[in-house]
Design a protein around this motif. Structure first.
Motif, PDB file in Angstrom:
ATOM      1  N   MET A 266       0.853  -1.181   0.000  1.00  0.00           N
ATOM      2  CA  MET A 266       0.000   0.000   0.000  1.00  0.00           C
ATOM      3  C   MET A 266       0.892   1.234   0.000  1.00  0.00           C
ATOM      4  SD  MET A 266      -3.149   1.105   2.495  1.00  0.00           S
ATOM      5  CE  MET A 266      -4.175  -0.184   1.852  1.00  0.00           C
ATOM      6  N   SER A 267       0.425   2.256  -0.666  1.00  0.00           N
ATOM      7  CA  SER A 267       1.157   3.517  -0.731  1.00  0.00           C
ATOM      8  C   SER A 267       1.314   4.128   0.653  1.00  0.00           C
ATOM      9  CB  SER A 267       0.400   4.523  -1.603  1.00  0.00           C
ATOM     10  OG  SER A 267       0.283   4.073  -2.906  1.00  0.00           O
ATOM     11  N   THR A 268       2.247   5.031   0.757  1.00  0.00           N
ATOM     12  CA  THR A 268       2.430   5.801   1.988  1.00  0.00           C
ATOM     13  C   THR A 268       1.454   6.967   1.973  1.00  0.00           C
ATOM     14  OG1 THR A 268       4.762   5.224   2.013  1.00  0.00           O
ATOM     15  CG2 THR A 268       4.100   7.108   3.345  1.00  0.00           C
ATOM     16  N   PHE A 269       0.841   7.238   3.115  1.00  0.00           N
ATOM     17  CA  PHE A 269      -0.092   8.354   3.226  1.00  0.00           C
ATOM     18  C   PHE A 269       0.682   9.665   3.205  1.00  0.00           C
ATOM     19  CE2 PHE A 269      -2.455  11.353   5.997  1.00  0.00           C
ATOM     20  CZ  PHE A 269      -3.524  11.577   5.142  1.00  0.00           C
ATOM     21  N   ASP A 270       0.294  10.574   2.307  1.00  0.00           N
ATOM     22  CA  ASP A 270       0.908  11.893   2.195  1.00  0.00           C
ATOM     23  C   ASP A 270      -0.028  12.908   2.846  1.00  0.00           C
ATOM     24  OD1 ASP A 270       1.905  14.384   1.428  1.00  0.00           O
ATOM     25  OD2 ASP A 270       2.428  13.719  -0.597  1.00  0.00           O
ATOM     26  N   GLU A 271       0.221  13.168   4.127  1.00  0.00           N
ATOM     27  CA  GLU A 271      -0.672  14.046   4.887  1.00  0.00           C
ATOM     28  C   GLU A 271      -0.702  15.459   4.324  1.00  0.00           C
ATOM     29  OE1 GLU A 271      -1.629  15.482   9.454  1.00  0.00           O
ATOM     30  OE2 GLU A 271      -0.162  13.895   9.124  1.00  0.00           O
ATOM     31  N   ALA A 272       0.435  15.988   3.913  1.00  0.00           N
ATOM     32  CA  ALA A 272       0.477  17.350   3.364  1.00  0.00           C
ATOM     33  C   ALA A 272      -0.395  17.451   2.106  1.00  0.00           C
ATOM     34  CB  ALA A 272       1.914  17.747   3.056  1.00  0.00           C
ATOM     35  N   GLN A 273      -0.317  16.451   1.244  1.00  0.00           N
ATOM     36  CA  GLN A 273      -1.139  16.441   0.036  1.00  0.00           C
ATOM     37  C   GLN A 273      -2.625  16.378   0.391  1.00  0.00           C
ATOM     38  OE1 GLN A 273      -1.381  12.742  -2.059  1.00  0.00           O
ATOM     39  NE2 GLN A 273      -1.904  13.700  -4.009  1.00  0.00           N
ATOM     40  N   ALA A 274      -2.990  15.482   1.294  1.00  0.00           N
ATOM     41  CA  ALA A 274      -4.402  15.329   1.667  1.00  0.00           C
ATOM     42  C   ALA A 274      -4.950  16.599   2.307  1.00  0.00           C
ATOM     43  CB  ALA A 274      -4.562  14.142   2.616  1.00  0.00           C
ATOM     44  N   ARG A 275      -4.174  17.234   3.181  1.00  0.00           N
ATOM     45  CA  ARG A 275      -4.618  18.484   3.822  1.00  0.00           C
ATOM     46  C   ARG A 275      -4.782  19.606   2.797  1.00  0.00           C
ATOM     47  NH1 ARG A 275      -4.934  18.834   9.298  1.00  0.00           N
ATOM     48  NH2 ARG A 275      -4.016  17.132  10.477  1.00  0.00           N
ATOM     49  N   GLU A 276      -3.921  19.634   1.798  1.00  0.00           N
ATOM     50  CA  GLU A 276      -4.032  20.648   0.742  1.00  0.00           C
ATOM     51  C   GLU A 276      -5.307  20.427  -0.070  1.00  0.00           C
ATOM     52  OE1 GLU A 276      -3.219  24.013  -1.291  1.00  0.00           O
ATOM     53  OE2 GLU A 276      -2.050  23.305   0.426  1.00  0.00           O
TER      54      GLU A 276
ATOM     55  N   THR B  96      -6.940  10.353  -2.997  1.00  0.00           N
ATOM     56  CA  THR B  96      -5.499  10.228  -3.204  1.00  0.00           C
ATOM     57  C   THR B  96      -5.176   8.772  -3.526  1.00  0.00           C
ATOM     58  OG1 THR B  96      -5.069   9.738  -0.879  1.00  0.00           O
ATOM     59  CG2 THR B  96      -5.054  12.072  -1.526  1.00  0.00           C
ATOM     60  N   LYS B  97      -3.941   8.511  -3.892  1.00  0.00           N
ATOM     61  CA  LYS B  97      -3.526   7.135  -4.167  1.00  0.00           C
ATOM     62  C   LYS B  97      -3.725   6.272  -2.915  1.00  0.00           C
ATOM     63  CE  LYS B  97       0.128   4.317  -6.074  1.00  0.00           C
ATOM     64  NZ  LYS B  97       1.412   4.222  -6.718  1.00  0.00           N
ATOM     65  N   TYR B  98      -3.349   6.819  -1.740  1.00  0.00           N
ATOM     66  CA  TYR B  98      -3.483   6.068  -0.497  1.00  0.00           C
ATOM     67  C   TYR B  98      -4.954   5.770  -0.185  1.00  0.00           C
ATOM     68  CZ  TYR B  98      -3.298   4.765   4.409  1.00  0.00           C
ATOM     69  OH  TYR B  98      -3.455   4.087   5.596  1.00  0.00           O
ATOM     70  N   SER B  99      -5.822   6.795  -0.243  1.00  0.00           N
ATOM     71  CA  SER B  99      -7.232   6.557   0.096  1.00  0.00           C
ATOM     72  C   SER B  99      -7.879   5.608  -0.902  1.00  0.00           C
ATOM     73  CB  SER B  99      -8.008   7.872   0.206  1.00  0.00           C
ATOM     74  OG  SER B  99      -8.070   8.547  -1.029  1.00  0.00           O
ATOM     75  N   SER B 100      -7.484   5.686  -2.177  1.00  0.00           N
ATOM     76  CA  SER B 100      -8.025   4.762  -3.182  1.00  0.00           C
ATOM     77  C   SER B 100      -7.659   3.318  -2.855  1.00  0.00           C
ATOM     78  CB  SER B 100      -7.491   5.114  -4.567  1.00  0.00           C
ATOM     79  OG  SER B 100      -7.928   6.388  -4.964  1.00  0.00           O
ATOM     80  N   GLU B 101      -6.403   3.100  -2.512  1.00  0.00           N
ATOM     81  CA  GLU B 101      -5.966   1.749  -2.169  1.00  0.00           C
ATOM     82  C   GLU B 101      -6.621   1.262  -0.880  1.00  0.00           C
ATOM     83  OE1 GLU B 101      -1.690   1.934  -2.069  1.00  0.00           O
ATOM     84  OE2 GLU B 101      -1.551   2.260  -4.222  1.00  0.00           O
TER      85      GLU B 101
END
Length: 151
Positions: free
Chosen positions: A1-11, A47-52
């Motif tokens: 599974m991808s790594t969660f990118d918190e900065a991307q998700a918050r943006e 995001t890629k993480y939430s999709s996975e």
């Protein structure tokens, strides 16, 4: 599974001018309808993480406009554990509550792709129903009205 990118998700979840409205319900075997009345409705960036992550729970449901379902029974007896379970994943969301008729309105959303998730449950000896999820695209501050149910 991808790594969660918190900065991307918050943006991606920062305030915008978009609106997502809809209704969520399930039909019981006898024909009765149960809505999401009083349940939380959550929107999160696709995001890629939430999709996975959501694919693990709901299967490959990732097409816009299709509602996917995870039964309360399977969620209780075969819970999905995510390790690590990043706290920022939950913080990078917005939510509201379904009204008594099962309608909801999410406001101040940016244009983009999102997942909308809610619960429709009732109890007859044990908990029944489950969780509904769908993908939505907001464009020019609008999205189609969501009707979250399964056939």
């Amino acid at each position: 599974m991808s790594t969660f990118d918190e900065a991307q998700a918050r943006e991606l979840i920062k305030a915008g001018t978009g609106i997502v409205s809809g209704t969520a319900f399930l039909r019981q075997n006898g024909g009765g309808v149960v809505t999401c009345a009083g349940s939380k409705v959550t929107i999160l960036p696709a995001t890629k993480y939430s999709s996975e992550r959501l694919s693990v729970i709901y299967g490959d449901f990732l097409s816009t406009g299709k509602t996917s379902f995870a039964s309360a029974f399977s969620l209780k007896h075969q819970p999905q554990q995510f390790d690590p379970d990043p706290p920022g994943y939950y913080a990078a969301t917005k939510s509201t509550t379904c009204d008594a008729q099962g309608n909801f309105l999410l406001e101040d959303i940016q244009d983009g792709d999102y997942f909308v998730v809610t619960n429709v449950t009732w109890t007859v000896r044990s908990i029944q129903g489950g969780t509904l999820a769908t993908k939505v695209t907001i464009k020019n501050s609008r999205s189609p009205k969501l009707i979250m149910t399964i056939n």
